[in-house]
Design an enzyme around this catalytic site. Structure first.
Site, PDB file in Angstrom:
ATOM      1  N   CYS A 111     -75.946  26.177 -21.910  1.00  0.00           N
ATOM      2  CA  CYS A 111     -76.044  25.816 -20.492  1.00  0.00           C
ATOM      3  C   CYS A 111     -76.920  24.574 -20.317  1.00  0.00           C
ATOM      4  O   CYS A 111     -78.042  24.521 -20.825  1.00  0.00           O
ATOM      5  CB  CYS A 111     -76.652  26.973 -19.706  1.00  0.00           C
ATOM      6  SG  CYS A 111     -77.003  26.549 -18.007  1.00  0.00           S
ATOM      7  N   CYS A 120     -81.804  32.620 -17.020  1.00  0.00           N
ATOM      8  CA  CYS A 120     -81.718  33.108 -18.408  1.00  0.00           C
ATOM      9  C   CYS A 120     -83.000  32.662 -19.114  1.00  0.00           C
ATOM     10  O   CYS A 120     -83.515  31.587 -18.831  1.00  0.00           O
ATOM     11  CB  CYS A 120     -80.556  32.467 -19.150  1.00  0.00           C
ATOM     12  SG  CYS A 120     -78.940  32.870 -18.500  1.00  0.00           S
ATOM     13  N   CYS A 194     -72.630  28.470 -13.727  1.00  0.00           N
ATOM     14  CA  CYS A 194     -73.618  29.252 -14.459  1.00  0.00           C
ATOM     15  C   CYS A 194     -72.820  30.032 -15.494  1.00  0.00           C
ATOM     16  O   CYS A 194     -71.832  30.681 -15.142  1.00  0.00           O
ATOM     17  CB  CYS A 194     -74.334  30.196 -13.492  1.00  0.00           C
ATOM     18  SG  CYS A 194     -75.214  31.525 -14.328  1.00  0.00           S
ATOM     19  N   GLN A 318     -73.409  47.972 -10.598  1.00  0.00           N
ATOM     20  CA  GLN A 318     -73.843  47.368 -11.865  1.00  0.00           C
ATOM     21  C   GLN A 318     -73.171  46.013 -12.081  1.00  0.00           C
ATOM     22  O   GLN A 318     -71.966  45.897 -11.858  1.00  0.00           O
ATOM     23  CB  GLN A 318     -73.511  48.307 -13.035  1.00  0.00           C
ATOM     24  CG  GLN A 318     -74.204  49.664 -12.974  1.00  0.00           C
ATOM     25  CD  GLN A 318     -75.696  49.598 -13.282  1.00  0.00           C
ATOM     26  OE1 GLN A 318     -76.234  48.560 -13.657  1.00  0.00           O
ATOM     27  NE2 GLN A 318     -76.377  50.713 -13.108  1.00  0.00           N
ATOM     28  N   GLU A 368     -79.325  58.556  -2.066  1.00  0.00           N
ATOM     29  CA  GLU A 368     -79.438  57.098  -2.122  1.00  0.00           C
ATOM     30  C   GLU A 368     -80.050  56.601  -0.810  1.00  0.00           C
ATOM     31  O   GLU A 368     -79.745  57.112   0.260  1.00  0.00           O
ATOM     32  CB  GLU A 368     -78.024  56.527  -2.354  1.00  0.00           C
ATOM     33  CG  GLU A 368     -77.803  55.078  -1.976  1.00  0.00           C
ATOM     34  CD  GLU A 368     -78.578  54.079  -2.818  1.00  0.00           C
ATOM     35  OE1 GLU A 368     -78.631  54.218  -4.050  1.00  0.00           O
ATOM     36  OE2 GLU A 368     -79.171  53.159  -2.205  1.00  0.00           O
ATOM     37  N   ASP A 416     -81.418  57.025 -11.828  1.00  0.00           N
ATOM     38  CA  ASP A 416     -81.235  55.600 -12.146  1.00  0.00           C
ATOM     39  C   ASP A 416     -81.993  54.769 -11.113  1.00  0.00           C
ATOM     40  O   ASP A 416     -81.394  54.102 -10.278  1.00  0.00           O
ATOM     41  CB  ASP A 416     -79.718  55.307 -12.109  1.00  0.00           C
ATOM     42  CG  ASP A 416     -79.387  53.886 -12.513  1.00  0.00           C
ATOM     43  OD1 ASP A 416     -80.302  53.150 -12.923  1.00  0.00           O
ATOM     44  OD2 ASP A 416     -78.203  53.518 -12.413  1.00  0.00           O
ATOM     45  N   CYS A 443     -83.350  50.020 -15.709  1.00  0.00           N
ATOM     46  CA  CYS A 443     -83.252  48.609 -16.089  1.00  0.00           C
ATOM     47  C   CYS A 443     -84.637  48.035 -16.357  1.00  0.00           C
ATOM     48  O   CYS A 443     -84.783  46.835 -16.525  1.00  0.00           O
ATOM     49  CB  CYS A 443     -82.533  47.815 -14.998  1.00  0.00           C
ATOM     50  SG  CYS A 443     -83.337  47.943 -13.397  1.00  0.00           S
TER      51      CYS A 443
HETATM   52  N1  SAH Z   1     -76.791  54.686 -10.074  1.00  0.00           N
HETATM   53  C1  SAH Z   1     -76.235  53.542  -9.410  1.00  0.00           C
HETATM   54  C2  SAH Z   1     -77.274  52.647  -8.729  1.00  0.00           C
HETATM   55  C3  SAH Z   1     -78.510  52.311  -9.505  1.00  0.00           C
HETATM   56  S1  SAH Z   1     -79.482  51.015  -8.828  1.00  0.00           S
HETATM   57  C4  SAH Z   1     -75.362  52.753 -10.342  1.00  0.00           C
HETATM   58  O1  SAH Z   1     -75.366  52.978 -11.548  1.00  0.00           O
HETATM   59  O2  SAH Z   1     -74.618  51.885  -9.874  1.00  0.00           O
HETATM   60  C5  SAH Z   1     -80.735  51.852  -7.983  1.00  0.00           C
HETATM   61  C6  SAH Z   1     -80.326  52.373  -6.622  1.00  0.00           C
HETATM   62  O3  SAH Z   1     -81.470  53.033  -6.064  1.00  0.00           O
HETATM   63  C7  SAH Z   1     -79.904  51.323  -5.602  1.00  0.00           C
HETATM   64  O4  SAH Z   1     -78.653  51.662  -5.081  1.00  0.00           O
HETATM   65  C8  SAH Z   1     -80.994  51.399  -4.511  1.00  0.00           C
HETATM   66  O5  SAH Z   1     -80.486  51.168  -3.214  1.00  0.00           O
HETATM   67  C9  SAH Z   1     -81.468  52.813  -4.670  1.00  0.00           C
HETATM   68  N2  SAH Z   1     -82.840  53.117  -4.212  1.00  0.00           N
HETATM   69  C10 SAH Z   1     -83.923  52.312  -4.225  1.00  0.00           C
HETATM   70  N3  SAH Z   1     -85.018  52.975  -3.811  1.00  0.00           N
HETATM   71  C11 SAH Z   1     -84.618  54.237  -3.517  1.00  0.00           C
HETATM   72  C12 SAH Z   1     -85.297  55.395  -3.038  1.00  0.00           C
HETATM   73  N4  SAH Z   1     -86.599  55.372  -2.782  1.00  0.00           N
HETATM   74  N5  SAH Z   1     -84.578  56.514  -2.867  1.00  0.00           N
HETATM   75  C13 SAH Z   1     -83.249  56.541  -3.122  1.00  0.00           C
HETATM   76  N6  SAH Z   1     -82.559  55.473  -3.581  1.00  0.00           N
HETATM   77  C14 SAH Z   1     -83.232  54.336  -3.770  1.00  0.00           C
END
Ligand code: SAH
Length: 487
Positions: A111, A120, A194, A318, A368, A416, A443
């Site tokens: 890049c 990056c 990009c 994702q 969520e 997650d 992540c």
């Molecule tokens: N499991 C999903 C999203 C993961 S990203 C996937 O794999 O696609 C993390 C997610 O947590 C996001 O959607 C974000 O909006 C949510 N989030 C952030 N803080 C939060 C909270 N305090 N309670 C519930 N969800 C939350």
């Protein structure tokens, strides 16, 4: 604000470092950087020859200088190099001037914007070295909890992102520019492409830049608050081919809207929906609350794990679908469902993990925070004829506290959370719900390790850790882990 702000080329819109050589005095070439002596307590920076002894978790080279440990961007272990050391008060920094003895891991970054952008951090390393660096970083962080598996790597580690984001502004000579912010700064680096974005997304962003140049519509100016267009967010359904373009503007009034939409659709009939998002706040958040759909459904779909998901502009999804398949496969293997279990999908986004799990679970409860994502998750359950999943909007911690207070139980918790990790309200309630297994996807391995510590103290053992290279060319890494309740 970054000191890079002084670099004239960003405002003037010239392309940075077109030869893209290793950083041989690159900052001085543009008249910026440490050579002016500013920030060195009035003195010129000291030029030193150093050897790099390792990498920080952020991928920066570690050197010793005058008894101090310093970090140097873009320097690799084993390399000798000339660096410029500057001191400001008690703060000493070092910038790479010239690599004298390059490492065999060093490659020319594909890049042309790499050394200025910061999106990056690792393009100066070959793929094997990148993976090796991330594996070692995760291994060291996770050491108290066991040895992680070998990283699940990506065969073609470019053009993987399904979501791209371009910021618009004016150069000093008042030309419309579009690109990414330089790291730690609000200076736009003008960019045409990009290499980790979907190329179609960059083509569309380029067209939008062209339309702005030929109309009176102005990019937004952060300093004056004048102008219209702030950002363009593009989401591509890699399997469906659907494309959503989100114009993030400072105002809900869209002058010349019809002509704009007509020109964009004519150039890109492949765009399936266009959204006008209004963000009139002084904020670094990209999206505002208000949203108007200009055409199409206002959502796109994509397929993961054999199921089709609807995704809105504001819902998380994702960014690397190829690697997400591998991540979710591993998460399902860890969940080890037999058809009877009550599964909690916490931080569920548009319901991807929960709905895939629902096929082999008794029932799934998703939670969520983001309203739009929950609405998508409910729609996604219907769309895929999943009848044993319920989704709730709310803070995952609060939701779990309430479940625990009602004396409910769960067999498997799949979680997650965002980069900051989970919180004690959530984790302490998980412990009360007594799931047999916890599948923790993250992540950010640093906050994940912090949360492991809590869970290990409260009756869970980390049994398996699987790193996945979800974000090649960057320092970021995803980990999926299985924790099992002690008998
Ligand atoms: N499991 C999903 C999203 C993961 S990203 C996937 O794999 O696609 C993390 C997610 O947590 C996001 O959607 C974000 O909006 C949510 N989030 C952030 N803080 C939060 C909270 N305090 N309670 C519930 N969800 C939350």
């Amino acid at each position: 604000m970054s000191k890079r702000k002084n670099h004239g080329y960003k405002k003037s819109g010239k392309k940075p470092n077109p030869a893209n050589k290793p950083p041989v005095g690159k900052r001085q070439a543009h008249g910026g950087g440490p050579a002016k002596g500013k920030g060195t307590d009035g003195k010129k920076p000291v030029i030193a020859e150093v050897t790099c002894s390792g990498l920080t978790n952020e991928g920066k080279g570690i050197i010793q200088w005058d008894g101090k440990k310093l970090e140097v961007e873009h320097l690799l272990p084993g390399e000798t190099a000339e660096v410029a050391v500057s001191t400001k008060g008690r703060h000493t920094t070092a910038q790479l001037k010239r690599v004298i003895q390059p490492s065999s891991d060093r490659v020319e970054p594909p890049c042309v914007y790499f050394y200025e952008c910061g999106g990056c951090q690792l393009q100066h390393m070959n793929n094997e070295a990148q993976v090796d660096f991330k594996q070692k970083t995760v291994d060291a962080l996770m050491k108290p909890f066991g040895k992680p598996q070998a990283m699940l790597t990506m065969e073609h580690p470019y053009a993987y992102r399904n979501k791209s984001h371009t910021t618009f502004g004016l150069s000093r000579d008042r030309q419309v520019i579009g690109g990414l912010y330089a790291s730690n700064s609000h200076e736009i680096i003008p960019m045409d492409h990009c290499l980790i974005h979907d190329p179609k997304a960059d083509e569309i962003a380029g067209t939008i830049k062209g339309i702005l140049r030929t109309t009176k519509l102005q990019p937004y100016n952060e300093d004056t608050g004048n102008g219209f267009l702030r950002h363009v967010l593009i989401k591509v359904g890699k399997t469906s081919g659907q494309i959503m373009v989100v114009l993030v503007a400072a105002s809900s009034v869209f002058p010349g809207k019809n002509n704009f939409v007509k020109a964009l659709r004519k150039a890109h009939p492949e765009i399936t929906t266009l959204v006008h998002n209004v963000n009139n706040k002084d904020t670094s958040m990209v999206l505002g609350d208000e949203e108007k759909v200009l055409f199409g459904p206002g959502t796109i779909t994509d397929t993961l794990g054999g199921m089709e998901f609807v995704i809105s502009a504001k819902s998380f999804y994702q960014v690397n679908p190829v690697q997400t398949e591998k991540l979710y496969d591993k998460a399902m293997e860890m969940a080890d469902l037999t058809g009877k279990e009550t599964v909690i999908d916490a931080y569920c986004g548009v319901g991807t993990i929960g709905l895939i799990a629902a096929k082999t679970a008794g029932r799934v409860i998703g939670v969520e925070l983001n309203n739009d994502a929950v609405r998508d998750a409910i729609r996604n359950a219907k769309r895929n004829s999943v009848k044993n999943a319920r989704f709730y909007q709310g803070d995952a911690g609060k939701f779990m506290v309430e479940m625990a207070e009602r004396g409910e139980k769960a067999d498997v918790v799949m979680m997650d959370p965002p980069r900051k990790g989970s919180d004690e309200a959530f984790l302490s309630s998980v412990v009360k719900l007594q799931p047999e297994r916890i599948v923790y996807v993250s992540c950010n391995p640093e906050t994940q390790v912090r949360d492991f510590e809590y869970l290990e103290k409260n009756g869970y053992n980390v049994e398996e850790i699987q790193p996945v290279d979800m974000f090649p060319q960057t320092v970021h890494v995803e980990c999926c882990a299985l924790l099992v309740r002690e008998q």
